[in-house]
Design a protein around this motif. Structure first.
Motif, mmCIF file in Angstrom:
data_model
loop_
_atom_site.group_PDB
_atom_site.id
_atom_site.type_symbol
_atom_site.label_atom_id
_atom_site.label_comp_id
_atom_site.label_asym_id
_atom_site.label_seq_id
_atom_site.Cartn_x
_atom_site.Cartn_y
_atom_site.Cartn_z
ATOM 1 N N GLY A 362 0.773 -1.239 0.000
ATOM 2 C CA GLY A 362 0.000 0.000 0.000
ATOM 3 C C GLY A 362 0.797 1.277 0.000
ATOM 4 N N ALA A 363 2.118 1.195 0.072
ATOM 5 C CA ALA A 363 2.938 2.399 0.162
ATOM 6 C C ALA A 363 2.966 3.147 -1.162
ATOM 7 C CB ALA A 363 4.359 2.043 0.585
ATOM 8 N N ARG A 364 3.246 4.430 -1.062
ATOM 9 C CA ARG A 364 3.512 5.252 -2.236
ATOM 10 C C ARG A 364 5.020 5.237 -2.492
ATOM 11 N NH1 ARG A 364 2.639 11.796 -2.310
ATOM 12 N NH2 ARG A 364 3.808 12.240 -4.233
ATOM 13 N N SER A 365 5.436 5.340 -3.760
ATOM 14 C CA SER A 365 6.859 5.242 -4.078
ATOM 15 C C SER A 365 7.323 6.436 -4.895
ATOM 16 C CB SER A 365 7.146 3.948 -4.841
ATOM 17 O OG SER A 365 6.395 3.897 -6.043
ATOM 18 N N LEU A 366 8.588 6.767 -4.687
ATOM 19 C CA LEU A 366 9.228 7.850 -5.418
ATOM 20 C C LEU A 366 10.656 7.410 -5.721
ATOM 21 C CD1 LEU A 366 9.101 11.649 -4.600
ATOM 22 C CD2 LEU A 366 11.254 10.555 -5.180
ATOM 23 N N ALA A 367 11.057 7.478 -6.975
ATOM 24 C CA ALA A 367 12.407 7.083 -7.376
ATOM 25 C C ALA A 367 13.289 8.316 -7.510
ATOM 26 C CB ALA A 367 12.372 6.333 -8.702
ATOM 27 N N VAL A 368 14.485 8.233 -6.953
ATOM 28 C CA VAL A 368 15.517 9.252 -7.157
ATOM 29 C C VAL A 368 16.638 8.566 -7.919
ATOM 30 C CG1 VAL A 368 17.147 10.832 -6.050
ATOM 31 C CG2 VAL A 368 14.870 10.488 -5.068
ATOM 32 N N THR A 369 16.783 8.907 -9.203
ATOM 33 C CA THR A 369 17.663 8.160 -10.085
ATOM 34 C C THR A 369 18.329 9.083 -11.090
ATOM 35 O OG1 THR A 369 17.766 6.262 -11.602
ATOM 36 C CG2 THR A 369 15.774 7.630 -11.677
ATOM 37 N N GLU A 379 8.342 2.466 -12.775
ATOM 38 C CA GLU A 379 7.480 1.735 -11.856
ATOM 39 C C GLU A 379 7.049 2.559 -10.649
ATOM 40 O OE1 GLU A 379 8.817 -2.093 -10.714
ATOM 41 O OE2 GLU A 379 9.039 -2.829 -12.772
ATOM 42 N N ALA A 380 7.859 3.519 -10.242
ATOM 43 C CA ALA A 380 7.505 4.324 -9.074
ATOM 44 C C ALA A 380 6.361 5.272 -9.405
ATOM 45 C CB ALA A 380 8.717 5.111 -8.590
ATOM 46 N N ASP A 381 5.647 5.697 -8.369
ATOM 47 C CA ASP A 381 4.550 6.642 -8.581
ATOM 48 C C ASP A 381 5.062 7.996 -9.066
ATOM 49 O OD1 ASP A 381 2.480 4.883 -7.662
ATOM 50 O OD2 ASP A 381 3.205 5.195 -5.630
ATOM 51 N N ASP A 382 6.238 8.390 -8.606
ATOM 52 C CA ASP A 382 6.868 9.633 -9.025
ATOM 53 C C ASP A 382 8.361 9.387 -9.204
ATOM 54 O OD1 ASP A 382 4.619 11.738 -8.707
ATOM 55 O OD2 ASP A 382 4.631 10.745 -6.741
ATOM 56 N N ALA A 383 9.016 10.251 -9.964
ATOM 57 C CA ALA A 383 10.458 10.130 -10.173
ATOM 58 C C ALA A 383 11.098 11.503 -10.170
ATOM 59 C CB ALA A 383 10.758 9.413 -11.480
ATOM 60 N N ILE A 384 12.273 11.574 -9.568
ATOM 61 C CA ILE A 384 13.099 12.777 -9.569
ATOM 62 C C ILE A 384 14.470 12.374 -10.082
ATOM 63 C CG2 ILE A 384 14.264 14.484 -8.113
ATOM 64 C CD1 ILE A 384 11.863 14.398 -6.260
ATOM 65 N N TYR A 385 15.024 13.192 -10.966
ATOM 66 C CA TYR A 385 16.297 12.858 -11.588
ATOM 67 C C TYR A 385 17.423 13.705 -11.008
ATOM 68 C CZ TYR A 385 13.222 10.436 -14.736
ATOM 69 O OH TYR A 385 12.261 9.599 -15.239
ATOM 70 N N ILE A 386 18.581 13.057 -10.807
ATOM 71 C CA ILE A 386 19.702 13.763 -10.198
ATOM 72 C C ILE A 386 20.531 14.515 -11.232
ATOM 73 C CG2 ILE A 386 19.792 12.082 -8.325
ATOM 74 C CD1 ILE A 386 22.349 10.956 -9.613
ATOM 75 N N ARG A 387 20.351 14.232 -12.518
ATOM 76 C CA ARG A 387 20.928 15.002 -13.624
ATOM 77 C C ARG A 387 22.462 14.989 -13.623
ATOM 78 N NH1 ARG A 387 17.639 20.548 -12.327
ATOM 79 N NH2 ARG A 387 15.511 19.904 -12.831
ATOM 80 N N ALA A 388 23.059 13.886 -13.252
ATOM 81 C CA ALA A 388 24.514 13.827 -13.165
ATOM 82 C C ALA A 388 25.190 13.520 -14.494
ATOM 83 C CB ALA A 388 24.933 12.784 -12.126
ATOM 84 N N GLY A 389 24.413 13.101 -15.505
ATOM 85 C CA GLY A 389 25.026 12.676 -16.749
ATOM 86 C C GLY A 389 25.624 11.290 -16.615
ATOM 87 N N PRO A 390 26.170 10.745 -17.711
ATOM 88 C CA PRO A 390 26.684 9.367 -17.660
ATOM 89 C C PRO A 390 27.872 9.252 -16.721
ATOM 90 C CG PRO A 390 27.277 10.421 -19.738
ATOM 91 C CD PRO A 390 26.319 11.334 -19.058
ATOM 92 N N GLU A 391 27.889 8.170 -15.951
ATOM 93 C CA GLU A 391 29.002 7.864 -15.062
ATOM 94 C C GLU A 391 29.496 6.469 -15.418
ATOM 95 O OE1 GLU A 391 29.691 8.825 -10.520
ATOM 96 O OE2 GLU A 391 28.500 6.994 -10.736
ATOM 97 N N VAL A 392 30.747 6.387 -15.855
ATOM 98 C CA VAL A 392 31.296 5.139 -16.375
ATOM 99 C C VAL A 392 32.134 4.422 -15.334
ATOM 100 C CG1 VAL A 392 32.762 4.138 -18.172
ATOM 101 C CG2 VAL A 392 31.223 6.032 -18.729
ATOM 102 N N GLY A 393 32.891 5.145 -14.522
ATOM 103 C CA GLY A 393 33.690 4.512 -13.488
ATOM 104 C C GLY A 393 32.816 3.682 -12.560
ATOM 105 N N VAL A 394 33.252 2.474 -12.259
ATOM 106 C CA VAL A 394 32.445 1.590 -11.407
ATOM 107 C C VAL A 394 32.250 2.196 -10.024
ATOM 108 C CG1 VAL A 394 32.441 -0.651 -10.244
ATOM 109 C CG2 VAL A 394 32.977 -0.508 -12.674
#
Length: 602
Positions: A362-369, A379-394
């Motif tokens: 029953g929880a609400r979800s929010l993705a920070v990605t 899949e999350a109910d809402d999403a916020i983006y961190i806008r870091a661009g591609p990161e290749v280093g592991v």
């Protein structure tokens, strides 16, 4: 997790496949291989080792306008030539690459062996081409055979397959990422956008249950029943140069140095009239929330700790939970629970499972990605983006900083909505200091003594990192970075916990890096001095004007700023310390052993 690529279109495929695999090596580098179909058979070339090793084995590039490729992070079977992908059926007519884990492969393998199939590897993947070949023989149609094979699989997969004599690529996904790239003269499939970013920025993010057929001049997407499916075309706003090393020796160093830009992007447009603002979140969006659970793994977990600290300070009931243990640690969850999934890739299996578990209750979800169109974002109910661009280093660097800043802003946005919560009383000063954070990171990069400190201490027996409050998560992250890329023993602790056991390990060969922020630092100082009295050298990591600097053996300085952001500046110093120590030890910095950037299996 493993990286896969497929390409079909005009011109030769091999060089495109190889360059795509090089761009995907952050997902795995235990072994690599390609298969090319040119009308006279499926030609497979593969070996253990990195893509460079594969290229060195090719006297000439195999000809053909279509093919598949794979760079592996081992799950089933060691990294050997035999276990490298692509895998084929016995007749070598069907070649397959796969990312994920087939849970019922033992059963499938036994059934196939009973029908006369012989296997050459220890992998779960090898059952897939054998299944396709078996069903092609009984059904007579390749697409139907692929569909039937996929329906037989249990577990997670993103697969791409080619078949001798057919100018087509077949692909499907369930639980592992797969992206379709669209260009005028060629189509691509890959685990992640950087694989083909040099060729196109137009993409379709495939979803679980999608099956794709690529012809040289067309593509079709259906569900597993064969019904046509429409998926939107997105445009990726990453510059192809962002995915390269440029002038830097390593991706990690480049990504450390591009943090000012990443942070500026994370902040832009998210402060309005002294309050945190997110355009995709309506006013009062969190008014009915009484509990917030952050779920994450690894570096993202440390960023979640940063956000959790701020939200608790605002009077909101907050838990920060390891996604891999969510099913046993989550406690009560209901419709007034907000689950915030923190995941750089948006594909982390444990984090996705935690969100699905919470949603089912029953929880609400929010993705920070960081990734638009990722599974978490969809899949999350809402999403916020961190806008870091591609990161290749592991080893994550700029994504940690961007996650922490984004979460800090989110906490103030949540606290503003919840009736009994209290956003930070000094948030105007906090936000003013946030505007200076990119510039302050530049200062750290220009003035750091991390390389000299790494030289002084790189041959120590152990490394300890301590911090209190916001410094605690930074200490944990500093230790994680150090152990990830140097392979040396490093541990992070809450400052007050050092004397409750870990102090027994402290010697003159175990430097202690004490992170302080200008707030709640007394425990850090007293415990650092206690370790120093046992012979340990102390390195103070924080602003100049602090009593710990006067007693420390060395100091990694950061500009004076608001305590909420000082820890992120200290983190940059610790990233540089880890980098330079690993370089002195001649470690493979961008490709640390046994690790992959996006862990898409449990």
């Amino acid at each position: 997790m493993c990286g896969i690529i497929a390409r079909i279109g005009q011109g030769e495929a091999a060089d495109t496949l190889l360059s795509g695999l090089e761009n995907l090596e952050y997902r795995g580098y235990d072994s690599a291989g390609i298969a090319v179909q040119n009308g006279s058979g499926v030609k497979v070339h593969k070996c253990s080792g990195e893509v460079a090793d594969l290229k060195s084995t090719l006297d000439s590039r195999p000809h053909g306008n279509m093919g598949i490729g794979h760079t592996r992070w081992s799950t089933h079977g060691p990294p050997t030539d035999e276990n490298a992908h692509p895998h084929t059926d016995m007749a070598r007519n069907v070649a397959v690459v796969h990312n994920g884990v087939i849970d019922n492969y033992d059963e499938l393998r036994a059934d196939l062996q009973a029908k006369g199939h012989e296997f050459e590897s220890d992998t779960d993947t090898e059952v897939i081409p054998h299944l396709i070949a078996e069903y092609r023989e009984t059904i007579g149609d390749t697409e139907a055979a692929v569909r039937r094979a996929v329906e037989t699989l249990e577990g997670s997969y993103a697969i791409a397959a080619i078949v001798d004599g057919e100018e087509r690529v077949y692909a499907a996904r369930k639980g592992s990422p797969l992206v379709l790239g669209l260009d005028d003269e060629e189509w691509f499939l890959a685990s992640d956008v950087p694989a083909f970013l040099d060729h196109t920025e137009d993409v379709i993010y495939l979803e679980d249950g999608d099956l794709v057929v690529l012809d040289p001049d067309a593509y079709r997407i259906t569900d597993l029943a064969g019904n046509p499916v429409e998926r939107p075309v997105d445009t990726v706003d990453w510059d192809p140069e962002d995915a390269g090393k440029g002038e830097y020796d390593h991706y990690m160093l480049k990504e450390i140095h591009t943090q000012p830009t990443a942070l500026s992007n994370a902040i832009e447009g998210r402060i309005d009239d002294g309050d945190a603002a997110f355009e995709d979140l309506s006013d009062g969006a969190f008014a009915d929330v009484d509990t917030v659970q952050f779920v994450a793994c690894g570096t993202s977990y440390h960023a979640a700790m940063y956000g959790g600290q701020l939200l608790r300070t605002a009077g909101v009931r907050t838990e920060v939970l390891r996604a891999s243990e969510y099913d046993v640690t989550s406690g009560p969850v209901d419709e007034n629970t907000l689950v915030v999934a923190v995941t750089q890739s948006g594909e982390t299996a444990d984090t996705l499972d935690a969100v699905r578990e919470a949603t089912s209750r029953g929880a609400r979800s929010l993705a920070v990605t960081n990734v638009v169109g990722s599974t978490a974002a969809r899949e999350a109910d809402d999403a916020i983006y961190i806008r870091a661009g591609p990161e290749v280093g592991v080893a994550a660097t700029k994504t940690y900083s961007s996650q922490a800043v984004t979460l800090a802003l989110l906490t103030q946005r949540i606290a503003a909505d919840i009736p009994d919560a209290t956003p930070a009383a000094d948030r105007e000063a906090m936000f003013d200091a946030l505007a200076d954070l990119p510039r302050h990171v530049e200062t750290v990069l220009e003035t750091t003594d991390a390389e000299a400190l790494a030289r002084e201490y790189f041959d120590s027996e152990s490394y300890f990192f301590i911090g209190n409050g916001f410094g605690h998560s930074v200490a944990l992250e500093g230790a994680l970075k150090f152990k990830e890329i140097t392979y040396e023993h490093a541990e992070g602790f809450a400052s007050g916990e050092l004397k409750h056991g870990p102090l027994a390990l402290v010697t003159e060969e175990s430097p202690v890096f004490a992170v302080y922020t200008g707030g709640d630092d007394e425990k850090t100082k007293t415990n650092a001095i206690e370790a120093q009295s046992r012979g340990a050298p102390i390195v103070a990591v924080g602003p100049e004007d602090h009593p710990l600097v006067d007693v420390a053996d060395a100091h990694l300085s950061v500009p004076d700023t608001h305590p909420v952001w000082a820890g992120l500046l200290a983190n940059v110093q610790l990233q540089l310390l880890s980098y330079h120590a690993a370089k002195l030890l001649d470690r493979p910095i961008d490709k640390p052993r046994n690790l992959a950037k996006s862990v898409t299996v449990e």
